[in-house]
Design a protein around this motif. Structure first.
Motif, mmCIF file in Angstrom:
data_model
loop_
_atom_site.group_PDB
_atom_site.id
_atom_site.type_symbol
_atom_site.label_atom_id
_atom_site.label_comp_id
_atom_site.label_asym_id
_atom_site.label_seq_id
_atom_site.Cartn_x
_atom_site.Cartn_y
_atom_site.Cartn_z
ATOM 1 N N THR A 229 13.817 10.854 22.841
ATOM 2 C CA THR A 229 14.281 9.958 21.946
ATOM 3 C C THR A 229 13.362 10.019 20.518
ATOM 4 O O THR A 229 12.107 10.039 20.827
ATOM 5 C CB THR A 229 14.099 8.561 22.265
ATOM 6 N N GLY A 230 13.865 9.825 19.333
ATOM 7 C CA GLY A 230 13.070 9.736 18.230
ATOM 8 C C GLY A 230 13.366 8.413 17.488
ATOM 9 O O GLY A 230 14.114 7.857 17.682
ATOM 10 N N LEU A 231 12.702 8.367 16.183
ATOM 11 C CA LEU A 231 12.849 7.357 15.186
ATOM 12 C C LEU A 231 13.197 7.767 13.885
ATOM 13 O O LEU A 231 12.581 8.580 13.364
ATOM 14 C CB LEU A 231 11.591 6.366 15.321
ATOM 15 N N VAL A 232 14.091 7.267 13.667
ATOM 16 C CA VAL A 232 14.761 7.333 12.090
ATOM 17 C C VAL A 232 14.308 6.257 11.304
ATOM 18 O O VAL A 232 14.917 5.223 11.854
ATOM 19 C CB VAL A 232 16.006 7.856 12.068
ATOM 20 N N ILE A 233 13.573 6.157 10.369
ATOM 21 C CA ILE A 233 13.550 4.944 9.311
ATOM 22 C C ILE A 233 14.145 5.402 8.062
ATOM 23 O O ILE A 233 13.952 6.344 7.329
ATOM 24 C CB ILE A 233 11.911 5.009 9.058
ATOM 25 N N VAL A 234 15.114 4.535 7.664
ATOM 26 C CA VAL A 234 15.868 4.727 6.381
ATOM 27 C C VAL A 234 15.520 3.816 5.402
ATOM 28 O O VAL A 234 15.739 2.373 5.312
ATOM 29 C CB VAL A 234 17.409 4.393 6.744
ATOM 30 N N ASP A 235 14.983 4.293 4.389
ATOM 31 C CA ASP A 235 14.754 3.954 3.067
ATOM 32 C C ASP A 235 14.163 2.209 2.802
ATOM 33 O O ASP A 235 14.820 1.405 1.926
ATOM 34 C CB ASP A 235 16.193 3.757 2.334
ATOM 35 N N ILE A 236 13.054 2.155 3.477
ATOM 36 C CA ILE A 236 12.351 0.695 3.424
ATOM 37 C C ILE A 236 11.673 0.980 2.452
ATOM 38 O O ILE A 236 10.192 1.291 2.488
ATOM 39 C CB ILE A 236 11.736 0.404 4.576
ATOM 40 N N GLN A 237 12.125 0.671 0.885
ATOM 41 C CA GLN A 237 11.047 1.225 -0.019
ATOM 42 C C GLN A 237 11.252 0.283 -1.125
ATOM 43 O O GLN A 237 12.255 -0.480 -1.301
ATOM 44 C CB GLN A 237 11.414 2.741 -0.403
ATOM 45 N N GLY A 238 10.319 0.312 -2.181
ATOM 46 C CA GLY A 238 10.356 -0.224 -3.410
ATOM 47 C C GLY A 238 10.785 -1.850 -3.232
ATOM 48 O O GLY A 238 10.548 -2.394 -2.482
ATOM 49 N N LYS A 239 11.261 -2.315 -4.267
ATOM 50 C CA LYS A 239 11.552 -3.699 -4.531
ATOM 51 C C LYS A 239 12.604 -4.205 -3.742
ATOM 52 O O LYS A 239 12.506 -5.412 -3.162
ATOM 53 C CB LYS A 239 11.879 -3.924 -5.894
ATOM 54 N N GLU B 277 13.499 8.383 2.098
ATOM 55 C CA GLU B 277 13.540 7.727 1.049
ATOM 56 C C GLU B 277 14.851 7.938 -0.094
ATOM 57 O O GLU B 277 14.927 8.964 -0.460
ATOM 58 C CB GLU B 277 12.197 7.903 0.121
ATOM 59 N N GLN B 278 15.442 7.137 -0.585
ATOM 60 C CA GLN B 278 16.237 7.278 -1.501
ATOM 61 C C GLN B 278 15.787 7.289 -2.990
ATOM 62 O O GLN B 278 15.479 5.912 -3.435
ATOM 63 C CB GLN B 278 17.472 5.985 -1.124
ATOM 64 N N LEU B 279 15.812 8.457 -3.559
ATOM 65 C CA LEU B 279 15.492 8.438 -4.737
ATOM 66 C C LEU B 279 14.161 7.728 -5.328
ATOM 67 O O LEU B 279 14.324 6.759 -6.068
ATOM 68 C CB LEU B 279 16.769 8.013 -5.843
ATOM 69 N N PRO B 280 12.919 8.011 -4.649
ATOM 70 C CA PRO B 280 11.815 7.078 -4.885
ATOM 71 C C PRO B 280 11.430 7.063 -6.329
ATOM 72 O O PRO B 280 10.623 6.171 -6.596
ATOM 73 C CB PRO B 280 10.883 8.102 -3.821
ATOM 74 N N GLU B 281 11.718 8.143 -7.182
ATOM 75 C CA GLU B 281 11.188 7.845 -8.653
ATOM 76 C C GLU B 281 12.137 6.846 -9.189
ATOM 77 O O GLU B 281 11.494 6.306 -10.033
ATOM 78 C CB GLU B 281 11.626 9.265 -9.143
ATOM 79 N N ASP C 136 0.661 10.849 7.890
ATOM 80 C CA ASP C 136 0.811 12.112 8.162
ATOM 81 C C ASP C 136 2.158 12.665 8.537
ATOM 82 O O ASP C 136 2.365 13.938 9.166
ATOM 83 C CB ASP C 136 0.170 12.064 9.776
ATOM 84 N N ILE C 137 3.194 11.878 7.958
ATOM 85 C CA ILE C 137 4.471 12.442 8.177
ATOM 86 C C ILE C 137 5.192 12.620 6.637
ATOM 87 O O ILE C 137 5.299 11.459 5.911
ATOM 88 C CB ILE C 137 5.694 11.442 8.895
ATOM 89 N N PRO C 138 5.786 13.563 6.196
ATOM 90 C CA PRO C 138 6.370 13.620 4.926
ATOM 91 C C PRO C 138 7.488 12.895 4.611
ATOM 92 O O PRO C 138 8.613 13.014 5.742
ATOM 93 C CB PRO C 138 6.574 15.147 4.738
ATOM 94 N N ALA C 139 7.734 12.028 3.703
ATOM 95 C CA ALA C 139 8.987 11.572 3.666
ATOM 96 C C ALA C 139 10.066 12.420 3.069
ATOM 97 O O ALA C 139 9.902 13.390 2.440
ATOM 98 C CB ALA C 139 8.985 10.230 2.341
ATOM 99 N N ILE C 140 11.480 12.427 3.541
ATOM 100 C CA ILE C 140 12.385 13.025 3.172
ATOM 101 C C ILE C 140 13.180 12.290 1.976
ATOM 102 O O ILE C 140 13.666 11.488 2.245
ATOM 103 C CB ILE C 140 13.362 13.509 4.340
ATOM 104 N N VAL C 141 13.184 13.115 1.023
ATOM 105 C CA VAL C 141 13.663 12.329 -0.376
ATOM 106 C C VAL C 141 15.189 12.898 -0.450
ATOM 107 O O VAL C 141 15.639 13.952 -0.055
ATOM 108 C CB VAL C 141 13.084 12.851 -1.470
ATOM 109 N N LYS C 142 16.216 11.793 -0.564
ATOM 110 C CA LYS C 142 17.504 11.987 -0.511
ATOM 111 C C LYS C 142 18.063 11.321 -1.570
ATOM 112 O O LYS C 142 17.734 10.369 -2.313
ATOM 113 C CB LYS C 142 18.182 11.790 0.772
ATOM 114 N N SER C 143 19.414 11.819 -2.085
ATOM 115 C CA SER C 143 20.293 11.020 -3.131
ATOM 116 C C SER C 143 21.550 10.693 -2.223
ATOM 117 O O SER C 143 22.018 9.724 -2.896
ATOM 118 C CB SER C 143 20.400 12.058 -4.374
ATOM 119 N N THR C 144 21.769 11.289 -1.218
ATOM 120 C CA THR C 144 23.014 10.654 -0.726
ATOM 121 C C THR C 144 22.791 9.538 0.297
ATOM 122 O O THR C 144 21.547 9.279 0.623
ATOM 123 C CB THR C 144 23.638 11.538 0.466
ATOM 124 N N PHE C 145 23.881 8.742 0.291
ATOM 125 C CA PHE C 145 23.590 7.292 1.141
ATOM 126 C C PHE C 145 23.317 7.867 2.474
ATOM 127 O O PHE C 145 22.668 7.277 3.182
ATOM 128 C CB PHE C 145 24.626 6.277 0.944
#
Length: 179
Positions: free
Chosen positions: A7-17, A50-54, A69-78
């Motif tokens: 089992t693994g853990l996926v964290i989706v876009d808990i970012q920014g405001k 991370e959804q479009l962190p910029e 220690d884990i790189p974020a995977i940047v995405k533009s797709t939902f």
């Protein structure tokens, strides 16, 4: 039943405001922090998006401090599975089941969980670590995903399921996260 060796853990876009604007954001972030800490103790693979962190900002500092220690995977797709980097990361993890948490439940979490299921992974939503701007959208996503065969769990439920035995040496290490 979940197995911590598969089992693994996926964290989706808990970012920014946006992370502070979702329904019951403080509780969701606090529970997700515990989930991340437990996943690290249990040595689960962790993949975070991370959804479009910029534009939206980085992962919230509380979580980022435990994900350095884990790189974020940047995405533009939902849908996280729309990112080749994400697909490579989940394949490299070599697990069959994914716990999924994050925001927003009815958009990125929904689409990512559905795609993981379509790729024949077992998917469980950690519902106290998921949110949307409205409670109704969160509930709609959980209902629709559950009807599609995706399981629902909670932080405590998945934790005890992964550990299985109070005599397991990791139990004492994760117990403070539950109390």
């Amino acid at each position: 039943m979940l197995n911590r060796y598969n089992t693994g853990l996926v964290i989706v876009d808990i970012q920014g405001k946006l992370a502070t604007l979702v329904h019951e954001s403080e509780a969701m972030i606090a529970q997700t922090l515990k989930l991340v800490q437990a996943a690290k103790i249990l040595d689960l693979p962790i993949v975070f998006l991370e959804q479009l962190p910029e534009k939206l900002g980085p992962t919230v500092p509380e979580l980022q401090a435990h994900l350095d220690d884990i790189p974020a995977i940047v995405k533009s797709t939902f849908d996280g599975c729309g990112s080749e980097d994400f697909l490579q990361a989940i394949d490299a993890a070599s697990v069959d089941n994914w716990l999924v948490c994050g925001i927003e439940a009815h958009i990125c979490v929904y689409q990512t969980a559905m795609s993981l299921k379509q790729r024949e992974f077992g998917v469980e939503l950690v519902q106290d670590c998921i949110s949307s701007r409205t409670r109704e959208n969160k509930q709609l996503a959980l209902t629709k995903l559950n009807q599609a065969g995706i399981q629902l769990t909670s932080f405590e439920m998945c934790l005890y399921e992964l550990i299985k035995d109070a005599n397991d040496s990791v139990f004492k290490r994760v117990l403070p996260l539950v109390k």
